[in-house]
Scaffold this motif. Structure first.
Motif, PDB file in Angstrom:
ATOM      1  N   UNK A  12       1.593  13.367  14.369  1.00  0.00           N
ATOM      2  CA  UNK A  12       2.615  13.972  15.308  1.00  0.00           C
ATOM      3  C   UNK A  12       3.247  13.234  16.047  1.00  0.00           C
ATOM      4  N   UNK A  13       2.627  12.239  16.769  1.00  0.00           N
ATOM      5  CA  UNK A  13       3.479  11.570  17.847  1.00  0.00           C
ATOM      6  C   UNK A  13       4.428  10.608  16.801  1.00  0.00           C
ATOM      7  N   UNK A  14       3.977  10.083  15.772  1.00  0.00           N
ATOM      8  CA  UNK A  14       4.814   9.343  14.863  1.00  0.00           C
ATOM      9  C   UNK A  14       6.089   9.906  14.494  1.00  0.00           C
ATOM     10  N   UNK A  15       5.930  11.189  13.990  1.00  0.00           N
ATOM     11  CA  UNK A  15       7.088  11.976  13.599  1.00  0.00           C
ATOM     12  C   UNK A  15       8.089  12.178  14.833  1.00  0.00           C
ATOM     13  N   UNK A  16       7.535  12.598  15.869  1.00  0.00           N
ATOM     14  CA  UNK A  16       8.224  13.095  17.129  1.00  0.00           C
ATOM     15  C   UNK A  16       9.140  11.790  17.461  1.00  0.00           C
ATOM     16  N   UNK A  17       8.161  10.698  17.627  1.00  0.00           N
ATOM     17  CA  UNK A  17       8.899   9.535  17.974  1.00  0.00           C
ATOM     18  C   UNK A  17      10.113   9.067  17.330  1.00  0.00           C
ATOM     19  N   UNK A  18       9.747   9.150  16.024  1.00  0.00           N
ATOM     20  CA  UNK A  18      10.878   8.737  14.985  1.00  0.00           C
ATOM     21  C   UNK A  18      12.083   9.670  15.319  1.00  0.00           C
ATOM     22  N   UNK A  19      12.081  11.073  15.454  1.00  0.00           N
ATOM     23  CA  UNK A  19      12.931  11.994  15.602  1.00  0.00           C
ATOM     24  C   UNK A  19      13.730  11.629  16.867  1.00  0.00           C
ATOM     25  N   UNK A  20      13.025  11.342  17.791  1.00  0.00           N
ATOM     26  CA  UNK A  20      13.604  10.894  19.227  1.00  0.00           C
ATOM     27  C   UNK A  20      14.431   9.777  19.132  1.00  0.00           C
ATOM     28  N   UNK A  21      13.949   8.582  18.414  1.00  0.00           N
ATOM     29  CA  UNK A  21      14.742   7.434  18.390  1.00  0.00           C
ATOM     30  C   UNK A  21      16.041   7.597  17.505  1.00  0.00           C
ATOM     31  N   UNK A  22      15.584   8.285  16.547  1.00  0.00           N
ATOM     32  CA  UNK A  22      16.836   8.587  15.530  1.00  0.00           C
ATOM     33  C   UNK A  22      18.015   9.555  16.372  1.00  0.00           C
ATOM     34  N   UNK A  23      17.531  10.393  17.112  1.00  0.00           N
ATOM     35  CA  UNK A  23      18.457  11.239  17.930  1.00  0.00           C
ATOM     36  C   UNK A  23      18.971  10.160  18.795  1.00  0.00           C
ATOM     37  N   UNK A  82       8.153  22.421  15.616  1.00  0.00           N
ATOM     38  CA  UNK A  82       7.540  22.209  17.118  1.00  0.00           C
ATOM     39  C   UNK A  82       7.718  20.858  17.118  1.00  0.00           C
ATOM     40  N   UNK A  83       7.087  20.060  16.279  1.00  0.00           N
ATOM     41  CA  UNK A  83       6.969  18.630  16.410  1.00  0.00           C
ATOM     42  C   UNK A  83       8.537  17.830  16.567  1.00  0.00           C
ATOM     43  N   UNK A  84       9.537  18.361  15.762  1.00  0.00           N
ATOM     44  CA  UNK A  84      10.916  18.127  16.004  1.00  0.00           C
ATOM     45  C   UNK A  84      11.482  18.525  17.277  1.00  0.00           C
ATOM     46  N   UNK A  85      11.027  19.596  17.858  1.00  0.00           N
ATOM     47  CA  UNK A  85      11.580  19.946  19.255  1.00  0.00           C
ATOM     48  C   UNK A  85      10.976  18.964  20.038  1.00  0.00           C
ATOM     49  N   UNK A  86       9.828  18.727  20.217  1.00  0.00           N
ATOM     50  CA  UNK A  86       9.102  17.635  20.958  1.00  0.00           C
ATOM     51  C   UNK A  86      10.083  16.495  20.839  1.00  0.00           C
ATOM     52  N   UNK A 116      23.792  16.398  17.644  1.00  0.00           N
ATOM     53  CA  UNK A 116      22.572  15.516  17.273  1.00  0.00           C
ATOM     54  C   UNK A 116      21.496  16.315  17.039  1.00  0.00           C
ATOM     55  N   UNK A 117      21.196  16.979  18.159  1.00  0.00           N
ATOM     56  CA  UNK A 117      19.726  17.837  18.269  1.00  0.00           C
ATOM     57  C   UNK A 117      19.789  18.653  17.190  1.00  0.00           C
ATOM     58  N   UNK A 118      20.978  19.544  16.753  1.00  0.00           N
ATOM     59  CA  UNK A 118      21.250  20.632  15.558  1.00  0.00           C
ATOM     60  C   UNK A 118      20.814  19.803  14.651  1.00  0.00           C
ATOM     61  N   UNK A 119      21.395  18.779  14.053  1.00  0.00           N
ATOM     62  CA  UNK A 119      21.372  18.004  13.119  1.00  0.00           C
ATOM     63  C   UNK A 119      19.913  17.606  12.710  1.00  0.00           C
ATOM     64  N   UNK A 120      19.253  17.063  13.926  1.00  0.00           N
ATOM     65  CA  UNK A 120      17.927  16.355  13.451  1.00  0.00           C
ATOM     66  C   UNK A 120      16.852  17.534  13.224  1.00  0.00           C
ATOM     67  N   UNK A 121      17.088  18.767  14.033  1.00  0.00           N
ATOM     68  CA  UNK A 121      16.124  19.919  13.854  1.00  0.00           C
ATOM     69  C   UNK A 121      16.349  20.558  12.463  1.00  0.00           C
ATOM     70  N   UNK A 122      17.705  20.421  12.005  1.00  0.00           N
ATOM     71  CA  UNK A 122      18.025  21.108  10.540  1.00  0.00           C
ATOM     72  C   UNK A 122      17.378  20.062   9.634  1.00  0.00           C
ATOM     73  N   UNK A 123      17.712  18.877   9.995  1.00  0.00           N
ATOM     74  CA  UNK A 123      17.165  17.653   8.855  1.00  0.00           C
ATOM     75  C   UNK A 123      15.732  17.875   8.783  1.00  0.00           C
TER      76      UNK A 123
END
Lengths: 236, 404, 435
Positions: free
Chosen positions: B17-28, B336-340, B373-380
């Motif tokens: 969970x943390x890894x996916x969230x972290x990746x999404x955060x850094x990517x954003x 939920x993960x992407x939201x975090x 960016x937020x919308x794109x990553x949640x959609x992605x």
């Protein structure tokens, strides 16, 4: 060979303590073939994991081949597993990515054996279980009985002093089960010490001695009547 | 969708969970800032010069040798250029928009005031300059031939008449009505504003006075000159090919540099914004690859989770969960993960921008970019998890009965 | 044991080609992006003259005052007045003043067109100071400087153009109608960054092909082809220009020891103090004496684009690593049963560490090879992003190739630490439980 005295295993969670084994005593002599029986949840599998040094225990003593094992670190335990114990699992537990030869080779690799000796031992062990011709096959290409024979070959290849088997025929049909059982008996006749966990009374009957486990304690069925008789005579 | 059981399950898969969230955060964080850089650069590239840029050719010319004056050479050359077939108009100057080299000075309202002037680029030219550049005169008049004078390297450019851009006029005279007013480019030498053009930009692309330009009715008597030509429609190619030989035909004692000697205005523009365009392209590629890799990572980890939980899914199915329930479970879990991830990502993006702001003189990140960016990553995330989730929904209830 | 683990690693990678490809691509792209932008950064931040960069000093002197300077930094160049006064004092082992001039070379053959050449007006010390390599002849002498002689040094490519590469020492060259005698031919020399003329080139330029004595250039009034900055109107004419506070000259000194540098610094302050006493400066002495690397860093020679893109691509690499950690975790934990069996059969934790780190290492090698290919492409494509003067400096040399592989392998092994740690925590299995 394998001696446990007053051994205890407690599983603790935040709320409860569960005794899996309590004041557990067993003494398996060199060259014996012992069947451990008991209903499911009785602790017989916990006994086997501790006997195989796969898990630690909470109290009491365990001497394996004369060595007290409770103080050994992970490395030393790995080494004993590798050199002294052979495992036969109910679900075979062959590594699907490796072919038969490579599966049998795994424990020998960890022993750091030379390639020539490894090959000799692997072929001998496969010969022994009648699967030398299948060395290049992958587990998925073999029947359940054949897979269990490979597992036995893997257990034998390292010439362990002690064989631990957990429901070795549990996943096999009757015919295959009979073949595997005969193989175990043959290995025993050649001098190996075998401890087998099973809930199948027919299978247990073929062992030299049966140990019954209920609620984490050994109940020696074979000795119980004699004990009672003895008590009687004492009274009279 | 029941969220609490999902959160409970996630607690048992902390690392993933943390890894996916972290990746999404850094990517954003990176994508927001990279896209913002792209935006900044594209804005710059799209700035207009105030010129009619079509059909313009610029020639860089160096006279060789040391005659007393270059003026006769310049006049002969201009004559030759203006009489070329296909040429509509031409003039000679020191610089023009996007050339990235030229003159600037600070102009004053009063003869003696030494401070608080307005910075302006200086273009020299004759009465043909406005028509050649194609700029729009919005007030006053053009230069007359009689007003054109010259000056040498040892003198200062300060003619009695000037034409300025509206931006410069408004800054110089905030009350309006700059036409006819006096400006001092050199101390004690007044110039009168006789015309105002709508827009014309300075030669540089990185100044804070991009629209402040003064055109002076001067010929700069020097060996280094730029000819600017306006061709008739459709004649640009022909003129481009023959202009060098025309000039050499007039006089061989000159150099038109091999590189950038003769350029269409399109070439001038693309050379000026080469670095900006390159940066925009690079950042776009980085964003694209980054999003692809993040999506692939989500697919990989989600597939693993589905594989790991086949039995569990089978049990749920056996207990009556519909396919859509299973699909919904995994989609919600990912959401939920992407939201975090995006919550942390927004903080990172703003922090990163704040840091770049101080280090590299960037603009402040506009919130639209963060939102996009937020919308794109949640959609992605939803798109990436869809295939594994679909596979999960197809797990047969029979799985429940299989051991291991 | 290493070869066994390597074998196992390769086998495992073949097992999940998609997952493997994904990881290899993540590492490859991440490393390639970082290495490509690093190649530009390295080129723009390197030491142009490593053997002497700490004994060569640029001289700055504030002749504008606090009103016209930013944050107390003196102007980046000197006025003619100060540059020549400092030269005359001869307080350094070697010293030279430079300014760029644009000259047109007129060939003897009248049928050939004149050619424009980049040129510098400088002193005799320029050549030994900056270790300029000579092919023919030598630099002009200090005596030539004193005598305002018509002498010149030209570059190999100009010698090839004008004299077909033959002996040209002693021959004449016609620069804008003035004849100069050639004293030497140098290699096409242009250290990058072009440290001795940063204010006019931003540090990156093809360099010059003609050098003539500064004193003679001033006599001939050869105009400055670089930046010319004045805070006050210099007045009309060349002589006024020379007397003005306009800055256009670079002064470099060679000071072989720290103590010599210190005493030169003191001399500079003394000079500025004298200017203050004489009433020319109304502010306290404000001077700088910076060696090559300090000078380049103060002048911010590394382009903003280079720094931003390096940062962004390092961020990119970090994301690729996080991605790889996730995928490795998935891959390793999917093999929990295998790990349990291996542990039961006698593998120690160390054995598990070795096996999985080596597997990650093989991913790193594959990623490194992919990264190398992509870096090659990237370096070729640098020209699309950076100006040509900088792009041509970015090259894929053996050092960069090695670095690419090392970074790829290190990155993947670092990424594997956590997943491997998790793998080593798997208990030796008896009954293997699902989930």
């Amino acid at each position: 060979m394998l001696k446990m005295t007053h051994l205890a295993k407690v599983y603790r969670t935040e709320v409860v303590e569960t005794y899996a084994l309590r004041d557990f005593n067993i003494d398996v002599k060199e060259g014996e073939f012992v069947a451990v029986t008991g209903p499911s949840g009785s602790g017989k599998t916990t006994f086997l994991t501790i006997a195989g040094l796969l898990e630690t225990f909470t109290g009491g003593h365990y001497h394996l081949d004369g060595v007290e094992v409770s103080q050994l670190d992970d490395n030393a335990r790995s080494r004993i597993r590798n050199e002294k114990i052979g495992f036969i699992f109910q679900a075979f537990n062959l590594i699907p990515d490796l072919n038969v030869f490579d599966n049998v080779e795994v424990p020998l690799r960890y022993r750091g054996m030379k390639a020539a000796e490894r090959k000799q031992r692997i072929m001998d062990a496969l010969e022994r279980v009648g699967l030398a011709s299948r060395a290049k096959h992958y587990p998925a290409e073999l029947s359940g009985g054949q897979q269990q024979r490979v597992a036995i070959a893997r257990a034998l290849a390292g010439s362990p002093r002690l064989l631990l088997a957990d429901e070795p025929t549990g996943n096999l049909d009757t015919q295959m089960a009979r073949g595997v059982m005969e193989l175990l008996e043959e290995i025993h006749r050649e001098g190996a010490t075998i401890v087998m966990v099973t809930h199948d009374p027919e299978l247990a009957a073929r062992a030299q001695r049966n140990v019954h486990v209920i609620d984490g304690q050994v109940v020696d069925l074979a000795e119980e009547p004699r004990f009672h008789a003895h008590a009687h005579t004492a009274h009279s | 969708m029941q969220i609490r059981p999902i959160l409970a399950a996630l607690r048992r898969h902390k690392a993933g969970t943390i890894l996916i969230a972290l990746q999404i955060a850094l990517t954003l964080a990176i994508v927001c800032n990279a896209l913002f850089i792209v935006h900044e650069r594209v804005e710059r590239v799209r700035r207009t010069t105030g010129m009619n840029e079509a059909n313009v050719i610029a020639v860089q010319n160096l006279y060789v040798g040391s005659p007393g004056t270059y003026l006769p050479l310049m006049k002969t050359d201009l004559q030759a250029l203006r009489s070329m077939p296909g040429v509509e108009d031409a003039y000679v100057t020191n610089s023009f928009p996007l050339r990235r080299g030229g003159w600037s000075t600070t102009a004053q309202r009063n003869a003696d005031d030494g401070k608080n002037g307005v910075q302006s680029a200086l273009y020299f030219g004759d009465e043909h300059a406005l028509a050649t550049l194609g700029v729009k005169l919005i007030a006053g008049r053009n230069f007359t031939p009689g007003e054109i004078t010259s000056f040498t390297r040892d003198q200062q450019p300060a003619p009695p008449q000037v034409i300025v851009t509206k931006a410069f006029a408004d800054k110089m005279f905030p009350d309006g009505n700059a036409l006819g007013k006096t400006v001092y480019y050199i101390k004690g030498r007044p110039s009168t504003i006789i015309g105002i053009v709508e827009k014309l930009t300075v030669p540089w692309i990185d100044t804070d006075f991009i629209d402040n330009v003064t055109i002076m009715p001067l010929l700069f008597d020097s060996s280094y000159q730029h000819f600017v030509l306006r061709t008739k429609p459709g004649q640009q190619d022909a003129v481009f090919k023959s202009v060098a030989s025309t000039l050499y035909g007039v006089n061989r004692m000159r150099v038109l540099p091999e590189k950038n000697g003769v350029r269409t205005f399109g070439m001038v523009r693309s050379a000026a914004y080469e670095a900006d365009r390159g940066m925009a392209v690079l950042m776009s590629i980085v964003c694209g690859v980054l999003l692809a890799i993040t999506a692939a990572g989500i697919v990989g980890l989600s597939s693993f989770w589905v594989g790991q939980r086949r039995k569990q899914i089978g049990v749920r199915r056996a207990l009556g969960a519909r396919k859509s329930d299973i699909l919904g479970y995994f989609m919600t879990e990912n959401f939920l993960i992407a939201l975090a991830g995006v919550v942390v990502g927004v903080i990172l993006a703003l922090g990163m921008n704040q840091w770049m702001l101080t280090q590299f003189e960037m603009q402040r990140l506009s919130f639209t970019y963060v939102l996009v960016g937020v919308v794109v990553l949640l959609g992605l995330g939803q798109a990436a998890v869809f295939a594994p989730a679909l596979r999960a929904s197809r797990v047969s209830p029979v799985e429940a009965t299989r051991s291991v | 044991m290493f070869s066994y683990y390597l074998q196992l690693g390769l086998r495992s990678l073949r097992r999940n080609p998609m997952l493997t490809a994904l990881m290899v691509m993540a590492i490859g792209f991440g490393v390639a992006a970082s290495m490509t932008t690093y190649s530009v950064f390295r080129a723009t931040s390197r030491d142009p003259i490593p053997q002497k960069s700490d004994v060569l000093y640029n001289v700055q002197l504030d002749n504008w005052g606090p009103e016209n300077t930013k944050e107390g930094e003196p102007p980046p160049a000197l006025s003619y007045k100060d540059a020549t006064a400092l030269l005359r004092a001869h307080k350094a082992k070697r010293q030279t003043v430079t300014y760029p001039i644009g000259v047109s070379v007129i060939p003897e053959d009248p049928s050939r067109l004149p050619v424009r050449q980049g040129a510098y007006a400088t002193g005799a010390d320029f050549f030994p100071m900056f270790d300029v390599p000579f092919l023919q002849g030598r630099a002009w002498s200090l005596d030539d400087d004193e005598k305002h002689a018509d002498v010149a040094v030209i570059s190999k490519s100009l010698n090839d153009k004008l004299f077909n590469g033959g002996q040209s020492v002693g021959k004449q060259i016609n620069l804008d109608g003035h004849l100069f005698r050639i004293t030497g031919v140098i290699e096409d020399w242009a250290p990058q960054p072009l440290f001795f003329d940063v204010p006019n080139t931003s540090g990156f330029d093809e360099g010059a092909s003609v050098y003539v004595p500064f004193n003679r250039a001033v006599d001939l009034r050869l105009p400055n082809n670089g930046n010319n900055n004045c805070v006050k109107d210099p007045g009309e004419g060349w002589d006024n220009y020379l007397r003005s506070e306009c800055i256009w000259l670079s002064l470099w000194t060679e000071l072989p020891s720290k103590s010599e540098a210190q005493s030169y610094r003191e001399y500079l302050s003394g000079y500025a103090a004298e200017m203050q006493r004489s009433g020319r400066f109304s502010w306290a002495p404000n001077v700088r004496l910076r060696n090559v690397m300090d000078w380049l860093s103060v002048q911010k020679v590394v382009p903003r684009e280079s720094q931003v893109s390096l940062l962004v691509s390092l961020g990119f690499l970090v994301i690729c690593l996080v991605n790889t950690i996730g995928l490795l975790l998935a891959k390793f934990m999917r093999r929990a049963p295998e790990i349990g069996v291996r542990r039961a059969l006698g593998a120690s934790r160390l054995d598990i560490y070795a096996q999985f780190l080596i597997e990650a290492g093989t991913i790193g090698i594959a990623g490194g090879v992919l990264g190398l290919l992509l870096t090659g492409l990237g370096v070729l494509g640098v020209g699309l992003v950076f100006p040509e003067d900088i792009a041509r400096l970015a090259t894929l040399d053996p050092t960069l190739m090695l670095l690419t592989l090392v970074v790829a392998i290190t990155a993947s092994v670092v990424a594997a630490f956590y997943p491997t740690w998790r793998a080593a925590q798997v208990q030796p299995a008896w009954q293997l439980k699902s989930n």
